[in-house]
Design a protein around this motif. Structure first.
Motif, PDB file in Angstrom:
ATOM      1  N   UNK A   1       0.836  -1.208   0.000  1.00  0.00           N
ATOM      2  CA  UNK A   1       0.000   0.000   0.000  1.00  0.00           C
ATOM      3  C   UNK A   1       0.868   1.254   0.000  1.00  0.00           C
ATOM      4  N   UNK A   2       1.882   1.253   0.855  1.00  0.00           N
ATOM      5  CA  UNK A   2       2.750   2.422   0.966  1.00  0.00           C
ATOM      6  C   UNK A   2       3.500   2.676  -0.340  1.00  0.00           C
ATOM      7  N   UNK A   3       3.962   1.603  -0.964  1.00  0.00           N
ATOM      8  CA  UNK A   3       4.705   1.738  -2.216  1.00  0.00           C
ATOM      9  C   UNK A   3       3.824   2.289  -3.330  1.00  0.00           C
ATOM     10  N   UNK A   4       2.647   1.713  -3.497  1.00  0.00           N
ATOM     11  CA  UNK A   4       1.766   2.171  -4.569  1.00  0.00           C
ATOM     12  C   UNK A   4       1.325   3.619  -4.361  1.00  0.00           C
TER      13      UNK A   4
ATOM     14  N   UNK B   1       2.155   7.019  -6.947  1.00  0.00           N
ATOM     15  CA  UNK B   1       1.152   7.961  -7.445  1.00  0.00           C
ATOM     16  C   UNK B   1       1.381   9.368  -6.888  1.00  0.00           C
ATOM     17  N   UNK B   2       1.809   9.450  -5.654  1.00  0.00           N
ATOM     18  CA  UNK B   2       2.021  10.765  -5.033  1.00  0.00           C
ATOM     19  C   UNK B   2       3.167  11.518  -5.692  1.00  0.00           C
ATOM     20  N   UNK B   3       4.240  10.805  -6.027  1.00  0.00           N
ATOM     21  CA  UNK B   3       5.432  11.446  -6.605  1.00  0.00           C
ATOM     22  C   UNK B   3       5.418  11.444  -8.133  1.00  0.00           C
TER      23      UNK B   3
ATOM     24  N   UNK C   1       8.479   6.152  -9.989  1.00  0.00           N
ATOM     25  CA  UNK C   1       8.828   5.060  -9.077  1.00  0.00           C
ATOM     26  C   UNK C   1      10.139   5.280  -8.344  1.00  0.00           C
ATOM     27  N   UNK C   2      10.894   6.323  -8.734  1.00  0.00           N
ATOM     28  CA  UNK C   2      12.206   6.529  -8.104  1.00  0.00           C
ATOM     29  C   UNK C   2      12.096   6.798  -6.610  1.00  0.00           C
ATOM     30  N   UNK C   3      10.960   7.322  -6.163  1.00  0.00           N
ATOM     31  CA  UNK C   3      10.795   7.651  -4.745  1.00  0.00           C
ATOM     32  C   UNK C   3      10.794   6.412  -3.862  1.00  0.00           C
TER      33      UNK C   3
ATOM     34  N   UNK D   1      13.089  -0.922  -2.030  1.00  0.00           N
ATOM     35  CA  UNK D   1      12.706  -2.146  -2.719  1.00  0.00           C
ATOM     36  C   UNK D   1      13.903  -3.071  -2.876  1.00  0.00           C
ATOM     37  N   UNK D   2      13.658  -4.368  -2.878  1.00  0.00           N
ATOM     38  CA  UNK D   2      14.751  -5.295  -3.173  1.00  0.00           C
ATOM     39  C   UNK D   2      15.072  -5.189  -4.656  1.00  0.00           C
TER      40      UNK D   2
END
Length: 310
Positions: free
Chosen positions: A244-247, A251-253, A256-258, A263-264
């Protein structure tokens, strides 16, 4: 590791540990972390398919998932089989199928079918002692090897009954042949489990699931008399939280770099998939194939030459 390892763990001198999984990948993570046993969790498997933990899934769906876990890991898989997917006949076929699939043991609970997850506010109805004792006896009689473990799960505390009822059921299920007793509680403290262990005078190992009494340590459980502690759903819950936090962050930033730093790397994913082993095997057997083909060509050439000599 053989299926007998689960029985050995239950009778060991230390507290054995299990963690919940819902597919081969999470089973591999359980093994990687150092747990002794994979718990093929009914809650996790149901949740992973987006349905309630209330016997919505068939025995075939649950079995195929547990079997895939057992094929992936080297530690025993103990399968959560709810109330046995039906009556005595269902239990007999369930045990035979799960054992044949390489699973180390099954756990069945003394609630009605269909069951409702023990932590859901709703009807938690127990079956009569004689009915469930019959299921346990059928399960034990149906297995091919005594190494296949049958765990009887006592839901007396979950259903609002007291210690006396839990102990009555423990005695009956032990007499029916259960290899271990899982005593379940939804209190925020381990008092019911500890009281059960203090008053239980039988000879089979006790299993606990410290979900609601999460601050109870492994040392405390072992001191109380617990042989196996199952951390049944923490992996699923942590995965939901982090996903949830990742998705949301993507969208917020707007990119995906944020989230990349937490992430592994994909190489880790490939490692869990066994990609390197796959590529090595392909290379090795391609070389074998080329060698076989070259030998055939050489043999045929020799035979042709011999046939036309002189």
């Amino acid at each position: 590791m053989t299926k007998s390892a689960l029985k050995q763990l239950l009778h060991g001198d230390r507290l054995a540990t299990a963690a919940g999984a819902h597919n081969p990948l999470t089973a591999a993570l359980v093994e990687e972390a150092g747990f002794d046993v994979v718990w093929a969790s009914g809650l996790e498997i149901s949740a992973s398919m987006g349905v309630p933990d209330a016997n919505v899934l068939s025995v075939t769906e649950c079995l195929s998932t547990a079997a895939a876990m057992a094929a992936r890991v080297g530690i025993p898989v103990l399968a959560d089989c709810d109330s046995g997917f039906g009556g005595i006949t269902n239990v007999i076929h369930m045990v035979q199928d799960y054992e044949a699939a390489g699973i180390a043991g099954v756990c069945i609970e003394d609630k009605t079918f269909p069951k409702l997850n023990s932590f859901v506010a709703g009807p938690q109805q127990l079956v009569p002692i004689e009915d469930f004792a019959g299921k346990i006896a059928a399960a034990v009689a149906s297995r091919r090897s005594a190494d296949f473990v049958v765990v009887a799960r006592i839901e007396a505390f979950i259903a609002g009954h007291g210690l006396e009822e839990a102990l009555r059921r423990a005695r009956a299920y032990e007499l029916a042949g259960a290899d271990a007793l899982l005593v379940h509680s939804k209190l925020a403290v381990p008092d019911e489990v500890v009281a059960f262990c203090d008053h239980y005078t039988g000879d089979v190992p006790v299993v606990a699931v410290p979900t609601t009494y999460a601050s109870t340590t492994m040392d405390e459980l072992h001191a109380a008399g617990v042989s196996l502690a199952i951390y049944a759903n923490q992996g699923l819950r942590s995965a939901i939280a982090s996903t949830r936090e990742t998705f949301a962050a993507i969208l917020r930033h707007g990119c995906a770099s944020a989230v990349e730093s937490r992430l592994v790397p994909l190489s880790d994913v490939f490692g869990l998939q066994g990609t390197a082993r796959m590529l090595e095997a392909e290379k090795r057997f391609e070389q074998v194939g080329r060698g076989v083909a070259a030998q055939v060509d050489a043999d045929l050439a020799f035979d042709w030459a011999a046939a036309h000599a002189g």
